[in-house]
Design an enzyme around this catalytic site. Sequence first.
Site, PDB file in Angstrom:
ATOM      1  CG  ASP A 127      -1.779  -1.260   1.084  1.00  8.40           C
ATOM      2  OD1 ASP A 127      -2.072  -1.746   0.157  1.00  8.40           O
ATOM      3  OD2 ASP A 127      -2.243  -1.583   2.402  1.00  8.40           O
TER       4      ASP A 127
ATOM      5  CG  HIS B 180      -2.019  -2.032  -7.142  1.00  6.99           C
ATOM      6  ND1 HIS B 180      -1.076  -2.880  -8.068  1.00  6.99           N
ATOM      7  CD2 HIS B 180      -1.843  -2.529  -5.735  1.00  6.99           C
ATOM      8  CE1 HIS B 180      -0.422  -3.447  -7.255  1.00  6.99           C
ATOM      9  NE2 HIS B 180      -0.715  -3.520  -5.849  1.00  6.99           N
TER      10      HIS B 180
HETATM   11  P1  GDP Z   1      -0.933   0.252  -3.453  1.00  3.56           P
HETATM   12  O1  GDP Z   1      -1.274  -0.952  -2.999  1.00  3.56           O
HETATM   13  O2  GDP Z   1       0.529   0.466  -3.339  1.00  3.56           O
HETATM   14  O3  GDP Z   1      -1.021   0.680  -4.971  1.00  3.56           O
HETATM   15  O4  GDP Z   1      -1.500   1.415  -2.521  1.00  3.56           O
HETATM   16  P2  GDP Z   1      -2.936   1.699  -2.127  1.00  3.56           P
HETATM   17  O5  GDP Z   1      -3.708   2.114  -3.142  1.00  3.56           O
HETATM   18  O6  GDP Z   1      -3.414   0.390  -1.785  1.00  3.56           O
HETATM   19  O7  GDP Z   1      -2.940   2.689  -1.027  1.00  3.56           O
HETATM   20  C1  GDP Z   1      -2.325   3.975  -1.250  1.00  3.56           C
HETATM   21  C2  GDP Z   1      -3.306   4.921  -0.828  1.00  3.56           C
HETATM   22  O8  GDP Z   1      -2.776   6.353  -0.684  1.00  3.56           O
HETATM   23  C3  GDP Z   1      -4.391   5.073  -1.751  1.00  3.56           C
HETATM   24  O9  GDP Z   1      -5.626   5.541  -1.075  1.00  3.56           O
HETATM   25  C4  GDP Z   1      -3.927   6.355  -2.787  1.00  3.56           C
HETATM   26  O10 GDP Z   1      -4.915   6.897  -3.309  1.00  3.56           O
HETATM   27  C5  GDP Z   1      -3.461   7.115  -1.664  1.00  3.56           C
HETATM   28  N1  GDP Z   1      -2.144   8.079  -2.145  1.00  3.56           N
HETATM   29  C6  GDP Z   1      -1.264   7.907  -3.016  1.00  3.56           C
HETATM   30  N2  GDP Z   1      -0.320   8.733  -2.948  1.00  3.56           N
HETATM   31  C7  GDP Z   1      -0.779   9.429  -2.142  1.00  3.56           C
HETATM   32  C8  GDP Z   1      -0.107  10.617  -1.683  1.00  3.56           C
HETATM   33  O11 GDP Z   1       0.788  11.074  -2.053  1.00  3.56           O
HETATM   34  N3  GDP Z   1      -0.799  11.379  -0.593  1.00  3.56           N
HETATM   35  C9  GDP Z   1      -2.030  11.258  -0.104  1.00  3.56           C
HETATM   36  N4  GDP Z   1      -2.563  11.674   0.750  1.00  3.56           N
HETATM   37  N5  GDP Z   1      -2.511   9.883  -0.607  1.00  3.56           N
HETATM   38  C10 GDP Z   1      -1.850   9.293  -1.472  1.00  3.56           C
HETATM   39  P1  IMO Z   2      -0.729  -4.084  -2.307  1.00  2.00           P
HETATM   40  O1  IMO Z   2      -0.521  -4.761  -3.477  1.00  2.00           O
HETATM   41  C1  IMO Z   2      -1.031  -4.443   2.041  1.00  2.00           C
HETATM   42  C2  IMO Z   2      -1.178  -8.731   3.654  1.00  2.00           C
HETATM   43  C3  IMO Z   2      -2.277  -9.006   4.386  1.00  2.00           C
HETATM   44  C4  IMO Z   2      -1.900  -9.903   5.246  1.00  2.00           C
HETATM   45  C5  IMO Z   2      -0.854 -10.804   4.661  1.00  2.00           C
HETATM   46  C6  IMO Z   2      -1.095 -11.957   3.862  1.00  2.00           C
HETATM   47  O2  IMO Z   2      -2.289  -3.599  -2.357  1.00  2.00           O
HETATM   48  O3  IMO Z   2       0.061  -3.277  -1.781  1.00  2.00           O
HETATM   49  P2  IMO Z   2      -2.600 -12.481   1.844  1.00  2.00           P
HETATM   50  O4  IMO Z   2      -3.902 -12.459   1.667  1.00  2.00           O
HETATM   51  O5  IMO Z   2      -1.768 -12.428   0.922  1.00  2.00           O
HETATM   52  O6  IMO Z   2      -2.565 -14.198   2.399  1.00  2.00           O
HETATM   53  O7  IMO Z   2      -2.264 -11.772   3.006  1.00  2.00           O
HETATM   54  O8  IMO Z   2      -0.245  -9.764   3.530  1.00  2.00           O
HETATM   55  N1  IMO Z   2      -1.404  -8.151   2.339  1.00  2.00           N
HETATM   56  C7  IMO Z   2      -1.293  -6.905   1.935  1.00  2.00           C
HETATM   57  N2  IMO Z   2      -0.956  -5.673   2.660  1.00  2.00           N
HETATM   58  N3  IMO Z   2      -1.136  -4.530   0.653  1.00  2.00           N
HETATM   59  C8  IMO Z   2      -1.355  -5.541  -0.007  1.00  2.00           C
HETATM   60  O9  IMO Z   2      -1.189  -5.441  -1.584  1.00  2.00           O
HETATM   61  C9  IMO Z   2      -1.288  -6.774   0.552  1.00  2.00           C
HETATM   62  N4  IMO Z   2      -1.463  -7.987   0.280  1.00  2.00           N
HETATM   63  C10 IMO Z   2      -1.568  -8.792   1.088  1.00  2.00           C
HETATM   64  O10 IMO Z   2      -2.977  -8.112   4.940  1.00  2.00           O
HETATM   65  O11 IMO Z   2      -1.313  -9.459   6.363  1.00  2.00           O
HETATM   66 MG    MG Z   3      -2.974  -1.723  -1.707  1.00  2.00          MG
END
Ligand code: GDP
Ligand code: IMO
Ligand code: MG
Length: 423
Positions: free
Chosen positions: A13, A41
Amino acid sequence: MAVDLLLGLQWGDEGKGKIVDVLTKNYDIIARFQGGPNAGHTLEFDGIKHVLHTIPSGIFHENAMNLVGNGVVIDPVIFKKELDNLSKFEGNFKEKLLISRKAHLILPTHRLLDAASEASKGKAKIGSTLKGIGPTYMDKTGRNGIRVGDLEMDNWQEKYRALANKHEAMIDFYNVQLQYNLAELEADFFEAVEVLKSLKFIDSEEYLYQAQKANKTILAEGAQGSLLDIDFGTYPFVTSSNTTAAGACTGLGVAPGKIGEVFGIFKAYTTRVGSGPFPTELFDQYGETMGRVGKEFGATTGRPRRCGWIDLVALKYAVQVNGVTQLIMMKGDVLSGFDKLKICTAYNYRGEKIEHFPFNIEAENVTPVYTEMPGWKEDLTKMTSASQMPKALNDYIEYLEKELEVPIKIVSVGPDRTQTIHR
Ligand code: GDP
Ligand code: IMO
Ligand code: MG
């Protein structure tokens, strides 16, 4: 042309989806190499927020093809939902998607096995997203899995039945309360398989080889983060794939010598969703503020993310294991208004100060050693160039660059595509 990689350096994330979307204008192909719909994502532009789980984050650009690589595990049911969501928007999404024949399928019973396994662990549960990731990779390495290419064969339903029957016996073995109607789940699954079959299945390693020969630019998109890597993460609180750079080689069939830039992405603080150790985790108003201002809720499960200070011991480890060549720092805007910022520079590990990431980072072994820096007050979200950034933010960035020995080339100051500063 070399293949560039973008991967998360923390516990997932970090903002991979946003940055892949930002970088896609420079690439002909975006390729996911591991993980599955445990990923969420997020990308934002034109006031709309999109969350992708299996589909690569380059899908909204006209110029790029989007490949789901052999290292990915695909749940046809979730994939169909993702396509349905996309169909509300304009674009030839299906034509821009390619699926590796060697990618493994997540079956309904894999999801049930995930739930049964977690329920049987009680307090020791991993905190899995319950998408069936662990059981599917177990069947892959156990040489029992069903792959996308099998769907083109006549006997795949027999293979499916045999595997699903075995899974049902395994679910019974766990001896936990689990309510489910397999017939219903299977009806959804078989319907979704037909949708999946309407996409283009390819021998993706050959496709990528020819693309490299033709000088196409390729960006591999990681899922999860380095600290969730099956080998190098905080085992057993990890996911079931190699999220680190080497995973892109096995997950796409790209030779190690063909890897170019490795973009390592991290938040200006740290988050973790699910169970497992987290040395810099905060339980005070600082952590509460990060979670609230940063809207730290899982994009896949909606669970609140645990928040804490940045951890340089863990980040250095991730930079090393991945061979990161450029860093990307996300969510600096969330820290605006903090009077001070703490940076973990070492661990006290069983009474000794260490600077490397040890075998075990459970709280009984590890306490973080911090240095402090002043925070910044300015709102960063409207800033568009590095020259506008406050001194305290610049100092923070330069300190991290010096410690990590890799330049921070992009600073993200908000969720939108446009809230991105190149340095
Ligand atoms: P990913 O799994 O790595 O693609 O990340 P996620 O989408 O799960 O989580 C990132 C969150 O942070 C999302 O809700 C994005 O919209 C938000 N986000 C990304 N970059 C920024 C930033 O620079 N500032 C803020 N405030 N939010 C961000
Ligand atoms: P992105 O791509 C954050 C975490 C789960 C759990 C552990 C194992 O959005 O960054 P699983 O479902 O793989 O058996 O879970 O890994 N986890 C993530 N945490 N971002 C993710 O993906 C995750 N994918 C799995 O919360 O702790
Ligand atoms: Mg994510």
